[in-house]
Design an enzyme around this catalytic site. Structure first.
Site, PDB file in Angstrom:
ATOM      1  N   ILE A 296      -1.083  12.141   5.007  1.00  0.00           N
ATOM      2  CA  ILE A 296       0.071  12.948   4.573  1.00  0.00           C
ATOM      3  C   ILE A 296       0.213  14.159   5.497  1.00  0.00           C
ATOM      4  CG2 ILE A 296       0.972  14.429   2.718  1.00  0.00           C
ATOM      5  CD1 ILE A 296      -0.123  12.440   0.688  1.00  0.00           C
TER       6      ILE A 296
ATOM      7  N   TRP B   3       1.687  13.091   8.742  1.00  0.00           N
ATOM      8  CA  TRP B   3       3.111  12.786   8.615  1.00  0.00           C
ATOM      9  C   TRP B   3       3.959  14.028   8.954  1.00  0.00           C
ATOM     10  CZ3 TRP B   3       6.220  14.736   4.329  1.00  0.00           C
ATOM     11  CH2 TRP B   3       7.560  14.371   4.439  1.00  0.00           C
ATOM     12  N   HIS B   4       3.411  15.223   8.647  1.00  0.00           N
ATOM     13  CA  HIS B   4       4.153  16.453   8.960  1.00  0.00           C
ATOM     14  C   HIS B   4       4.120  16.759  10.457  1.00  0.00           C
ATOM     15  CE1 HIS B   4       3.365  17.034   4.616  1.00  0.00           C
ATOM     16  NE2 HIS B   4       4.561  17.569   4.638  1.00  0.00           N
ATOM     17  N   GLY B   5       3.159  16.195  11.162  1.00  0.00           N
ATOM     18  CA  GLY B   5       3.052  16.437  12.599  1.00  0.00           C
ATOM     19  C   GLY B   5       1.641  16.139  13.037  1.00  0.00           C
TER      20      GLY B   5
END
Lengths: 379, 471
Positions: free
Chosen positions: B384, B387-389
């Site tokens: 997770i 997923w943001h970077g």
């Protein structure tokens, strides 16, 4: 009806919408009718966090944690002076003026007021000299007068008022936004002291009824909230200005141009200069002494410097201005200090009147001596 | 989405809701969604890319239908209105290159029409090929999406992609950066497509038309910030006849007003004092650093949940009840409950397609339960985070929460009986809940230090300052 209780039918969206719109319109009209002029006095500064060292001003709020707004109440309420009751042991000095006083590119402690305050001057009668910065970065004597009048609420023992010729032309007295958007205050001041400025000058922005609604005031209200929020960042970081590592230095080479506003050489028409505002300032100060200072400026030695001292002034105009200042001060009995050339050229930054901390230091000695003299004269 | 976007899309949704009373509203919704894909895409420095990326979103969505539909449903028969709408709107948008419109529907000047025509024909041919696609294409398609994801989320790879694209358009490659390939909405589009791929692989995907599928993937209220709906739930709402009542309009209006207030009043105000990379180095006192951290914690919540409210509100106007994404997460007494109530559709997605399969796999291998919990929690939360970077700070943020969830799991296992025995009165239950909520909130807030800041060293300095150990 069932057991005395009303059975509620489905809520009509249209009715809710209409009621909402009506209520919104009503609140707007009430706001305009009520005209809560002193809303800016509601401030979190000096209560939840410390007041500012200088008045709010800034064009890049997210970096400087500071912003320019037009609400004088809010501006003064954010200043540390607003939260300080004056102790009996304090000799209170307030410095008003333009950006050179406010301190463009200078940290609060590096400004004239900051350095004077840090000098820890001990006045006669056992009082401690405390110096406060109420400068504001627009050049107009009328703006200074507006601020001087407000400064009187803080019981100063002395007002230091640095100024320069650029602040004198009559046609620019009312044009800065802080004056033109505070038209009511400006008009009241003109009428109170019978100034020769026109109360119907188109530069003074007339706020109509609709500008008084919440919709009309949305920008000012948002500014008010932003000022409070940036107060948190000011208190947390002590930053109230962007300090670029690089800037364009003040101009030292000029075209062969001798113009100064609409004045025609060789004679500077004194009737078009706002000397009356200085006299009015002294009147507004009442019994409080005012130290008038002709502020230092860059004296260029570059190309065509035989015609111009700097970006602002041709020699013919500035020389006559200094002569006039000397004459007016002698006639009016002003306490006047002419410091026009005490700062070396290399101590100016991005303008002919913006100085480095060292440049400000040159003023500190001279002004400090005068402050102590005034403090000892006072009883 | 900016305020004007929200107002325009809200008005458009209301119009669709009112005009299509009990009639098929698929095509108006699809048309608005297609326009939204282009309108919301920000301008990009690479020439024409802010037109090509939205076009790629549409092509990706349409081809994904061919990939995920069962062989018997893949026929283009009956899908031509959708194909026509897709191609027609793209062609019209491309033709605005030659028309002076008073407003812009695309971020920049569209490319030449013949280029767009070639691209559309190419996409059409791919569709025909994919209509006979073998089952293994599902896996290939999944990998393709993950590779694009990886490129977009890894700053170095994104900059490399920007450099290549700049080379194609004969622009300076030296100026390439990750911002060059900012593909708006790709994350959520990819989540929805991956959900359909995985459900097709497990045989659970319902049969839907091309129009329904593409509308689901690019549904305009949830394009940029979710929530991540499920296809079967979405199409169920879509197929229901819509008859907007006063109650529906009020519910939608309430969500919109609340959402706008949260986002544009509360979150945007808090943003002025929220922790960021610039002010992190300017604040030296612990007290003020906590103020900035609290501001960030509430800003991110109000920003995100405000957008969710807006999306749900607009969705209601066209009869789509998007799933909730937030349920008072900061009031939850432990980290597990926090994650069950924060960005709920994302966590549900990861639970369904990553956490549960891995747990099942490890259980089948008889791995001890604590180890399974440790591995799955850490892996899920790190994923997770990534997923943001793809940066160290997002890895650390994921690790922080993964460890937190594991520790909470073990702790609650150990203390459950004791806590139940102690909390026999209402007052004691309140004490337990409040102290749990405070502890959880502060754990989450400290985690935001990694999330809000760009590098571990800046984060570490901030953490030291927070606990009075800063320089």
């Amino acid at each position: 009806m069932d057991n005395g209780k009303q059975v509620q039918g489905p809520v009509s969206f249209v009715r809710v919408l209409l009621k909402g719109l009506l209520l919104f319109a009503l609140v707007n009209l009430l706001f305009a009718w009520w005209d809560p002029g002193g809303l800016g006095k509601l401030s979190a500064y000096n209560i939840l966090f410390r007041g500012r060292e200088r008045l709010p001003f800034g064009e890049s709020p997210s970096q400087s944690y500071n912003l320019s707004l037009l609400d004088l109440d809010a501006m003064f309420a954010s200043h540390k002076l607003d939260g300080l009751p004056k102790p009996a042991t304090e000799y209170r000095v307030i410095v008003i003026g333009d950006s050179s006083v406010w301190g463009t590119l200078l940290r609060p402690e590096e400004t004239l007021a900051g350095q004077l305050d840090a000098a820890g001057l001990a006045a006669c009668h056992g009082r401690q000299v405390r110096v406060y910065n109420l400068g504001y970065p627009t050049i107009s004597l009328f703006k200074d007068l507006m601020f001087l009048e407000r400064a009187m609420d803080y019981e100063p023992d002395l007002i230091v008022w640095p100024m320069t010729l650029e602040a004198f032309p009559l046609d620019k007295q009312l044009t800065s936004p802080i004056v033109s958007y505070n038209a009511e205050t400006a008009r009241a001041l003109i009428e109170k002291y019978g100034l020769s400025l026109d109360v119907h000058d188109p530069a003074l922005v007339e706020a109509g009824f609709w500008q008084g609604t919440i919709i009309g005031q949305r920008r000012n209200l948002a500014d008010l909230i932003r000022l409070q929020l940036y107060g948190v960042m000011w208190a947390a970081t002590g930053i109230d200005q962007v300090y670029p590592s690089d800037y364009t230095p003040a101009q030292v080479d000029f075209d062969p141009d001798e113009s100064f506003h609409d004045f025609e050489p060789p004679v500077l028409d004194g009737s078009q200069l706002a000397f009356e505002i200085i006299a009015t300032g002294l009147q507004a100060a009442g019994g409080t002494p005012v130290l008038i200072v002709n502020e230092p400026m860059l004296v260029s030695t570059g190309q065509n410097s035989d015609l111009r001292y700097n970006f602002y002034y041709p020699r013919w105009a500035y020389d006559q201005y200094r002569q006039m200042m000397a004459e007016h001060s002698a006639q009016g009995g002003w306490t006047y200090l002419d410091l026009w050339d005490i700062v070396p050229n290399n101590e100016f930054t991005n303008s002919a009147i913006h100085m480095t901390p060292v440049g400000e230091g040159y003023m500190v000695g001279q002004v400090g001596t005068n402050i102590l003299e005034k403090a000892c004269e006072a009883r | 989405m900016t305020l004007p976007h929200i107002l325009i899309f809200g008005a458009a949704a209301l119009l669709v809701g009112l005009l299509t009373r009990n009639r098929n509203r698929l095509y108006p919704m699809l048309a608005i969604s297609i326009l939204a894909v282009y309108t919301l895409q920000p301008a990009l420095p690479v020439r024409g890319l802010d037109f090509w990326l939205p076009t790629a979103t549409l092509v990706l969505a349409a081809l994904s239908w061919f990939v995920t539909a069962s062989p018997t449903e893949r026929s283009l028969r009956g899908q031509w209105p959708t194909v026509g709408l897709l191609a027609g709107i793209v062609a019209i948008l491309a033709s605005t290159r030659y028309i002076d419109l008073p407003f812009l529907l695309t971020a920049g000047r569209p490319p030449q029409v013949q280029q767009v025509a070639v691209a559309l024909v190419g996409a059409g041919l791919l569709g025909i090929i994919f209509s006979r696609a073998p089952k293994w294409l599902l896996g290939v398609w999944l990998v393709l999406l993950l590779v694009i994801f990886l490129v977009l989320k890894t700053p170095a790879l994104a900059a490399m992609a920007g450099s290549i694209l700049r080379g194609w358009t004969q622009q300076s490659r030296e100026l390439a950066s990750a911002v060059d390939v900012r593909w708006l909405g790709f994350s959520y589009v990819a989540f929805r497509i991956i959900h359909t791929i995985r459900d097709r692989q497990s045989g659970r995907l319902p049969a839907v038309s091309l129009g329904e599928y593409v509308t689901y993937v690019i549904f305009f209220p949830s394009l940029t910030a979710g929530p991540i709906d499920r296809l079967e739930r979405f199409t169920q709402d879509l197929r229901k006849p819509l008859s907007l009542t006063s109650g529906d309009l009020l519910r939608a209006g309430e969500r919109l007003v609340v959402g706008l207030f949260k986002k544009f009043i509360v979150a945007d105000s808090l943003a002025l004092i929220a922790l960021n990379a610039t002010n992190a180095g300017q604040v030296q006192s612990a007290g003020w650093m906590w103020v900035l951290l609290y501001a960030y914690s509430f800003q991110i919540f109000f920003d995100f949940s405000g957008y969710t409210d807006v999306a749900i509100g607009i969705g209601l106007l066209v009869g789509i009840k998007l799933p909730e994404n937030f349920n008072a997460p900061y009031r939850k007494p432990n980290l597990t409950q926090f994650w069950n109530n924060w960005h709920m559709t994302l966590t549900q997605w990861f639970r369904a397609y990553f956490f549960n399969p891995i747990t099942r796999s490890l259980r089948s291998k008889k791995v001890p339960i604590p180890i399974i919990i440790f591995v799955t929690q850490i892996a899920t939360m790190m994923l997770i985070g990534l997923w943001h970077g793809v940066t160290w700070n997002f890895v650390l943020w994921g690790l922080w929460h993964g460890l937190g969830l594991f520790i909470h799991n073990r702790w609650s296992e150990w203390t459950r009986a004791r806590a139940a025995a102690w909390a026999i009165t209402k007052a004691r239950q309140v004490i337990l809940n409040v102290s749990g909520a405070l502890l959880t909130f502060h754990f989450v807030a400290l985690g935001w230090v990694f999330f809000a800041l760009p590098t571990p060293d800046v984060s570490w300095k901030v953490l030291l300052t927070l606990f009075g150990a800063g320089s």
